[in-house]
Motif scaffolding. Structure first.
Motif, short mmCIF file in Angstrom:
data_model
loop_
_atom_site.label_atom_id
_atom_site.label_comp_id
_atom_site.label_asym_id
_atom_site.label_seq_id
_atom_site.Cartn_x
_atom_site.Cartn_y
_atom_site.Cartn_z
N UNK A 186 0.87 -1.19 0.00
CA UNK A 186 0.00 0.00 0.00
C UNK A 186 0.90 1.23 0.00
N UNK A 187 0.79 2.04 -1.05
CA UNK A 187 1.66 3.22 -1.14
C UNK A 187 0.80 4.48 -1.10
N UNK A 188 1.07 5.33 -0.13
CA UNK A 188 0.33 6.60 -0.04
C UNK A 188 0.90 7.59 -1.05
N UNK A 189 0.02 8.41 -1.60
CA UNK A 189 0.41 9.27 -2.73
C UNK A 189 1.50 10.28 -2.38
N UNK A 190 1.56 10.68 -1.10
CA UNK A 190 2.57 11.70 -0.77
C UNK A 190 3.89 11.10 -0.27
N UNK A 191 4.10 9.81 -0.51
CA UNK A 191 5.35 9.17 -0.08
C UNK A 191 6.51 9.69 -0.96
N UNK A 192 7.60 10.17 -0.34
CA UNK A 192 8.73 10.62 -1.16
C UNK A 192 9.21 9.48 -2.07
N UNK A 193 9.51 9.82 -3.32
CA UNK A 193 9.97 8.81 -4.27
C UNK A 193 8.85 8.27 -5.14
N UNK A 194 7.61 8.62 -4.80
CA UNK A 194 6.46 8.22 -5.64
C UNK A 194 6.02 9.45 -6.43
N UNK A 195 6.05 9.32 -7.76
CA UNK A 195 5.67 10.46 -8.60
C UNK A 195 4.60 10.02 -9.61
N UNK A 196 3.58 10.86 -9.70
CA UNK A 196 2.56 10.60 -10.73
C UNK A 196 3.06 11.18 -12.04
N UNK A 197 2.97 10.41 -13.12
CA UNK A 197 3.51 10.86 -14.40
C UNK A 197 2.44 11.46 -15.28
N UNK A 198 2.56 11.19 -16.57
CA UNK A 198 1.64 11.78 -17.54
C UNK A 198 0.27 11.12 -17.48
#
Ligand SMILES: Cc1cc2nc3c(=O)[nH]c(=O)nc-3n(C[C@H](O)[C@H](O)[C@H](O)COP(=O)(O)OP(=O)(O)OC[C@H]3O[C@@H](n4cnc5c(N)ncnc54)[C@H](O)[C@@H]3O)c2cc1C
Length: 380
Positions: A186-198
């Protein structure tokens, strides 16, 4: 003909939802289609009214409804003629992973927000070079100093921009057997290293925020493991029956909608001095499509009942997934031809449905993959 055991409560829920959608969703759909995303606020409104995660138990904020509530949500959402607000993915495909495999802490932390719409969910399995062959995924999850470090890229992730929480599949590179290497996190959207792309530009589903997701040395606590380590494949398999059944119900509802609109059009549009529907060839086309939909409905309703009885129906669901998807595409193509040049106009409602139905023979397992599952079970 309808063999589904709807109660008065189900009917009341449908009416309440229909009313809500007609004032809060339908008027905004054209705008969302051109924005290529739906606003976060509509997720919260849906949640506030009790239309998200109807199956989640009262303990975690839901009302513990049966699967018929999910069927109602899918059918009524289809009538809004858009696919952007992908409630069925959130409520009936992704959230069940937390319900089935989550720890008590994970359930208490996330389920209430999923019900209220404060947490929008996505599931990230597909990668640029790994679709049907999930075992070939290359995203890694490596344990390091009490944490898990995620690296990799996912693509074609529905709700990819709006999501607050992602169920991610990644491999332990030290395990050779690919089927035992995959775990879910489970990865929370504001976790450093997680980036939403195009956000991907697609043939259809324009209001759906399908996107790429990137993970670069993304560190999460070990407690974010969802289920048992190395059991990711088994967990994905366990959830496929409901995931594919949801797609089948959805595709069938779209086919019904397209045909119903086309039937009205043929009744009300004169050609050569009489309504289109007076022509025998048009009548035969409509009858053939009505028949296919009727046959499909009988099959799907039986599957819904079996699913509610917790019977395993993987092969029948695979049959329905490919046949209903193909049938809905056939219906969409025939109806578009029957309305002439109207079928080339953006203002024609079935144009959007014709575009949106195309993906049903691709996602949640392609038609070819469904046929290979069925063929394997028959050991020809
Ligand atoms: C709009 C959209 C939304 C999506 N949402 C999500 C999401 O939320 N999360 C997620 O993880 N994924 C998502 N996906 C990805 C989707 O699940 C994959 O597209 C699907 O699994 C197929 O993989 P692929 O596109 O890579 O096709 P491929 O696997 O590359 O297949 C290409 C072609 O080869 C055929 N083929 C492949 N293997 C075989 C075989 N063994 N035998 C016969 N034929 C074969 C396929 O049927 C297909 O015709 C989405 C896709 C789309 C288009």
């Amino acid at each position: 003909m309808d063999i589904l055991p709807y109660s008065d409560n189900h009917h009341a829920f449908r009416m309440k939802l229909r009313e809500f959608l007609s004032s809060e969703v339908t008027p905004y759909v054209d705008q969302w289609e051109s924005d290529h995303i739906v606003p976060k606020s509509i997720w919260k409104k849906m949640g506030q009214e009790g239309f998200l995660c109807t199956a989640v138990s009262r303990e975690y904020g839901g009302f513990g409804g049966d699967f018929l509530y999910s069927v109602i949500v899918i059918e009524e959402m289809v009538k809004t003629n858009h696919t952007g607000l992908m409630v069925q993915l959130h409520s009936d495909i992704v959230v069940p992973y937390i319900e089935s495999f989550g720890t008590e802490i994970q359930k208490r932390r996330y389920l209430p927000g999923c019900v209220t719409g404060d947490i929008v969910m996505a599931v990230a399995m597909t990668e640029p070079n790994s679709g049907s062959d999930l075992a070939s995924m290359t995203s890694t999850a490596v344990e390091e100093e009490g944490q898990v470090v995620i690296n990799g890229a996912k693509t074609f992730i529905s709700n990819g921009i709006n999501c607050d929480l992602v169920v991610l599949a990644a491999k332990d590179p030290s395990v050779d057997d690919p089927h035992k290497a995959v775990s879910l996190y489970l990865i929370e959207a504001d976790t450093p290293g997680f980036k939403k792309g195009n956000r991907l530009e697609k043939l259809g589903m324009h209001s759906q925020d399908t996107a790429e997701l990137f993970f670069t040395n993304c560190r999460i606590p070990q407690a974010q493991l969802l289920g048992k380590k190395g059991h990711g494949f088994i967990q994905l398999m366990q959830k496929l029956q409901q995931e594919r059944l949801v797609c089948v119900i959805w595709a069938l509802a779209i086919a019904k909608n397209i045909l119903s609109w086309t039937e009205d059009y043929c009744r009300n549009n004169p050609k050569f001095g009489k309504p289109l529907a007076a022509s025998q060839s048009v009548q035969f086309s409509l009858v053939e499509m009505l028949t296919e939909i009727r046959i499909g409905t009988a099959f799907v309703h039986q599957l819904i009942i079996n699913h509610m009885q917790r019977k395993e129906r993987v092969i029948d669901t695979s049959m329905a997934k490919y046949w209903i998807s193909d049938m809905a595409n056939r219906v969409a193509n025939r109806c578009l031809s029957m309305v002439g040049n109207m079928g080339m106009r953006e203002t024609c409602p079935i144009v959007r449905m014709w575009r949106d139905i195309r993906v049903f023979s691709i996602f949640a397992g392609t038609s070819e993959i469904m046929k290979s599952i069925i063929a394997k079970s028959k050991a020809f």
